[in-house]
Design a protein around this motif. Sequence first.
Motif, PDB file in Angstrom:
ATOM      1  N   MET A  80       0.889  -1.161   0.000  1.00  0.00           N
ATOM      2  CA  MET A  80       0.000   0.000   0.000  1.00  0.00           C
ATOM      3  C   MET A  80       0.925   1.208   0.000  1.00  0.00           C
ATOM      4  O   MET A  80       1.393   1.663   1.046  1.00  0.00           O
ATOM      5  CB  MET A  80      -0.897  -0.008   1.230  1.00  0.00           C
ATOM      6  CG  MET A  80      -1.916  -1.129   1.240  1.00  0.00           C
ATOM      7  SD  MET A  80      -3.155  -0.974  -0.078  1.00  0.00           S
ATOM      8  CE  MET A  80      -4.153   0.368   0.539  1.00  0.00           C
ATOM      9  N   GLY A  81       1.238   1.701  -1.188  1.00  0.00           N
ATOM     10  CA  GLY A  81       2.319   2.666  -1.332  1.00  0.00           C
ATOM     11  C   GLY A  81       1.872   4.097  -1.503  1.00  0.00           C
ATOM     12  O   GLY A  81       0.707   4.394  -1.759  1.00  0.00           O
ATOM     13  N   ASP A  82       2.841   4.984  -1.353  1.00  0.00           N
ATOM     14  CA  ASP A  82       2.627   6.419  -1.509  1.00  0.00           C
ATOM     15  C   ASP A  82       3.127   6.877  -2.874  1.00  0.00           C
ATOM     16  O   ASP A  82       4.022   6.276  -3.461  1.00  0.00           O
ATOM     17  CB  ASP A  82       3.382   7.198  -0.421  1.00  0.00           C
ATOM     18  CG  ASP A  82       2.885   6.865   0.980  1.00  0.00           C
ATOM     19  OD1 ASP A  82       1.684   6.617   1.115  1.00  0.00           O
ATOM     20  OD2 ASP A  82       3.699   6.843   1.914  1.00  0.00           O
ATOM     21  N   GLU A  83       2.548   7.959  -3.349  1.00  0.00           N
ATOM     22  CA  GLU A  83       3.088   8.646  -4.509  1.00  0.00           C
ATOM     23  C   GLU A  83       4.075   9.708  -4.024  1.00  0.00           C
ATOM     24  O   GLU A  83       3.930  10.221  -2.915  1.00  0.00           O
ATOM     25  CB  GLU A  83       1.961   9.310  -5.317  1.00  0.00           C
ATOM     26  CG  GLU A  83       1.054   8.343  -6.050  1.00  0.00           C
ATOM     27  CD  GLU A  83       1.721   7.712  -7.278  1.00  0.00           C
ATOM     28  OE1 GLU A  83       2.947   7.850  -7.443  1.00  0.00           O
ATOM     29  OE2 GLU A  83       1.004   7.068  -8.047  1.00  0.00           O
ATOM     30  N   PRO A  84       5.098  10.006  -4.813  1.00  0.00           N
ATOM     31  CA  PRO A  84       5.306   9.581  -6.198  1.00  0.00           C
ATOM     32  C   PRO A  84       6.034   8.254  -6.350  1.00  0.00           C
ATOM     33  O   PRO A  84       6.412   7.873  -7.449  1.00  0.00           O
ATOM     34  CB  PRO A  84       6.169  10.715  -6.750  1.00  0.00           C
ATOM     35  CG  PRO A  84       7.022  11.108  -5.582  1.00  0.00           C
ATOM     36  CD  PRO A  84       6.117  10.992  -4.382  1.00  0.00           C
ATOM     37  N   PHE A  85       6.242   7.539  -5.220  1.00  0.00           N
ATOM     38  CA  PHE A  85       7.033   6.313  -5.268  1.00  0.00           C
ATOM     39  C   PHE A  85       6.399   5.273  -6.185  1.00  0.00           C
ATOM     40  O   PHE A  85       7.096   4.575  -6.924  1.00  0.00           O
ATOM     41  CB  PHE A  85       7.201   5.725  -3.867  1.00  0.00           C
ATOM     42  CG  PHE A  85       7.503   6.748  -2.801  1.00  0.00           C
ATOM     43  CD1 PHE A  85       8.295   7.852  -3.081  1.00  0.00           C
ATOM     44  CD2 PHE A  85       6.991   6.622  -1.525  1.00  0.00           C
ATOM     45  CE1 PHE A  85       8.573   8.800  -2.107  1.00  0.00           C
ATOM     46  CE2 PHE A  85       7.261   7.556  -0.543  1.00  0.00           C
ATOM     47  CZ  PHE A  85       8.053   8.655  -0.835  1.00  0.00           C
ATOM     48  N   ALA A  86       5.057   5.151  -6.131  1.00  0.00           N
ATOM     49  CA  ALA A  86       4.369   4.130  -6.919  1.00  0.00           C
ATOM     50  C   ALA A  86       4.581   4.346  -8.415  1.00  0.00           C
ATOM     51  O   ALA A  86       4.969   3.422  -9.146  1.00  0.00           O
ATOM     52  CB  ALA A  86       2.880   4.138  -6.589  1.00  0.00           C
ATOM     53  N   THR A  87       4.329   5.567  -8.872  1.00  0.00           N
ATOM     54  CA  THR A  87       4.492   5.867 -10.299  1.00  0.00           C
ATOM     55  C   THR A  87       5.945   5.745 -10.728  1.00  0.00           C
ATOM     56  O   THR A  87       6.249   5.284 -11.840  1.00  0.00           O
ATOM     57  CB  THR A  87       3.962   7.281 -10.607  1.00  0.00           C
ATOM     58  OG1 THR A  87       2.550   7.312 -10.340  1.00  0.00           O
ATOM     59  CG2 THR A  87       4.188   7.656 -12.060  1.00  0.00           C
ATOM     60  N   GLU A  88       6.864   6.133  -9.858  1.00  0.00           N
ATOM     61  CA  GLU A  88       8.288   6.025 -10.178  1.00  0.00           C
ATOM     62  C   GLU A  88       8.694   4.569 -10.371  1.00  0.00           C
ATOM     63  O   GLU A  88       9.380   4.223 -11.343  1.00  0.00           O
ATOM     64  CB  GLU A  88       9.121   6.657  -9.063  1.00  0.00           C
ATOM     65  CG  GLU A  88      10.617   6.594  -9.317  1.00  0.00           C
ATOM     66  CD  GLU A  88      11.424   7.197  -8.182  1.00  0.00           C
ATOM     67  OE1 GLU A  88      12.548   6.731  -7.950  1.00  0.00           O
ATOM     68  OE2 GLU A  88      10.925   8.127  -7.526  1.00  0.00           O
ATOM     69  N   LEU A  89       8.264   3.694  -9.461  1.00  0.00           N
ATOM     70  CA  LEU A  89       8.598   2.276  -9.576  1.00  0.00           C
ATOM     71  C   LEU A  89       7.978   1.666 -10.833  1.00  0.00           C
ATOM     72  O   LEU A  89       8.609   0.864 -11.524  1.00  0.00           O
ATOM     73  CB  LEU A  89       8.110   1.528  -8.333  1.00  0.00           C
ATOM     74  CG  LEU A  89       8.871   1.808  -7.035  1.00  0.00           C
ATOM     75  CD1 LEU A  89       8.156   1.179  -5.846  1.00  0.00           C
ATOM     76  CD2 LEU A  89      10.294   1.287  -7.123  1.00  0.00           C
ATOM     77  N   ALA A  90       6.734   2.070 -11.129  1.00  0.00           N
ATOM     78  CA  ALA A  90       6.066   1.548 -12.326  1.00  0.00           C
ATOM     79  C   ALA A  90       6.757   2.030 -13.594  1.00  0.00           C
ATOM     80  O   ALA A  90       6.911   1.270 -14.564  1.00  0.00           O
ATOM     81  CB  ALA A  90       4.600   1.966 -12.325  1.00  0.00           C
ATOM     82  N   SER A  91       7.202   3.291 -13.606  1.00  0.00           N
ATOM     83  CA  SER A  91       7.861   3.845 -14.797  1.00  0.00           C
ATOM     84  C   SER A  91       9.196   3.162 -15.074  1.00  0.00           C
ATOM     85  O   SER A  91       9.647   3.105 -16.215  1.00  0.00           O
ATOM     86  CB  SER A  91       8.070   5.354 -14.629  1.00  0.00           C
ATOM     87  OG  SER A  91       9.049   5.628 -13.644  1.00  0.00           O
ATOM     88  N   LYS A  92       9.821   2.624 -14.022  1.00  0.00           N
ATOM     89  CA  LYS A  92      11.097   1.915 -14.171  1.00  0.00           C
ATOM     90  C   LYS A  92      10.900   0.412 -14.351  1.00  0.00           C
ATOM     91  O   LYS A  92      11.870  -0.346 -14.351  1.00  0.00           O
ATOM     92  CB  LYS A  92      11.979   2.168 -12.946  1.00  0.00           C
ATOM     93  CG  LYS A  92      12.439   3.612 -12.803  1.00  0.00           C
ATOM     94  CD  LYS A  92      13.304   3.778 -11.557  1.00  0.00           C
ATOM     95  CE  LYS A  92      13.819   5.199 -11.421  1.00  0.00           C
ATOM     96  NZ  LYS A  92      14.643   5.365 -10.193  1.00  0.00           N
ATOM     97  N   ASN A  93       9.638   0.005 -14.451  1.00  0.00           N
ATOM     98  CA  ASN A  93       9.298  -1.410 -14.599  1.00  0.00           C
ATOM     99  C   ASN A  93       9.800  -2.241 -13.419  1.00  0.00           C
ATOM    100  O   ASN A  93      10.152  -3.413 -13.568  1.00  0.00           O
ATOM    101  CB  ASN A  93       9.852  -1.977 -15.914  1.00  0.00           C
ATOM    102  CG  ASN A  93       9.166  -3.285 -16.307  1.00  0.00           C
ATOM    103  OD1 ASN A  93       7.981  -3.472 -16.040  1.00  0.00           O
ATOM    104  ND2 ASN A  93       9.922  -4.190 -16.917  1.00  0.00           N
TER     105      ASN A  93
END
Length: 339
Positions: free
Chosen positions: A189-202
């Motif tokens: 259950m994560g916070d932004e911007p960490f979630a989008t950053e991790l997703a953008s880096k696959n």
Amino acid sequence: MLIIKLTVRSFLFCLLLLSSLSRAETINLAVPGPGSLVYLPVQLAVAVEADKAEGLDLKLRFFSGGPLALRDLSEHNSDFTVAGLPAIASARADKMPVLAIGQLSQAAMVSLILRKDLKGKVHNIAQLKGRRIGVNTSTRTARSTSQMLAEYLLNNAGLNADDVQIIPAGQTREAQRSALIGETVDAVMGDEPFATELASKNEASILLDLYNPQRSRELLGGPFVHAALATREDVFKEHRLVAVKVQHMFDKTLQWMNSHSAQEILDKLANQPGFDPQRNQILLSVMQRNPKMYPVQCAWDPKAILTTERFFHGMAADQAESSLHFSEFVRNASPEVRP
């Protein structure tokens, strides 16, 4: 002679200014972070010097979850905190003398993030049965808001907390990334911007995003108070004027946010811990697609209080939580304003 008089006046003005600054009251405030979008207004208050405008000197103490920040408050290491309102309610139900005095968000600001190797294998929350879910750190006296939201999502999917393993995963980019990459957890259950950053880096994939206020309302049945300003009962009673100033400080911060673009907000945060200018493009995209995450002032929204109270009662862990009425601890620092 005129130049001398002006010089003397300027000198005296500087002395008065320095004297005024030296009298600024230091405010120690405990908050999860740093760098979390949920608690962005707290760090922005420092960046735009909203504290100085109220004669305060805001000092931030960062923790890996709201319950830890609340414990810091209860141990008198800080006099104010910003934490999830459900976590504050959990602490209050456990007899912590805490009062909530303002709201700083109006959505359930979390994202459910999957390990990258589970993308394509886990398509919905029900398929998390038997897996490990990371949440912000809880304590013996208070559960984190992210833990309660995780349990709420599980219940909606026909599961309960016993069907998964709940694991503390911290509340920083490094902690959440480490938990996923190291396979300590299957989801966070994560916070932004960490979630989008991790997703953008696959390095992960996002299964559910509740930062959008409309999506949050649809899931929870109305506006939701995630981040809330709180203090102890003794501070509220004995230093009411200070509590009013802190509330006004956040009013100024939220109003500043409302009158500036996402890019201008990030520019102001450039020197704040956890806000790396090199990562700002990701944070900018999150803020631009969710423009109404924050209220325009920290006065309570009655509808949001009702939604959050209903949510808390639905996720109550014991009789003390299920019987707690938010009217027992939700206050406004300014006596003329009613929650």
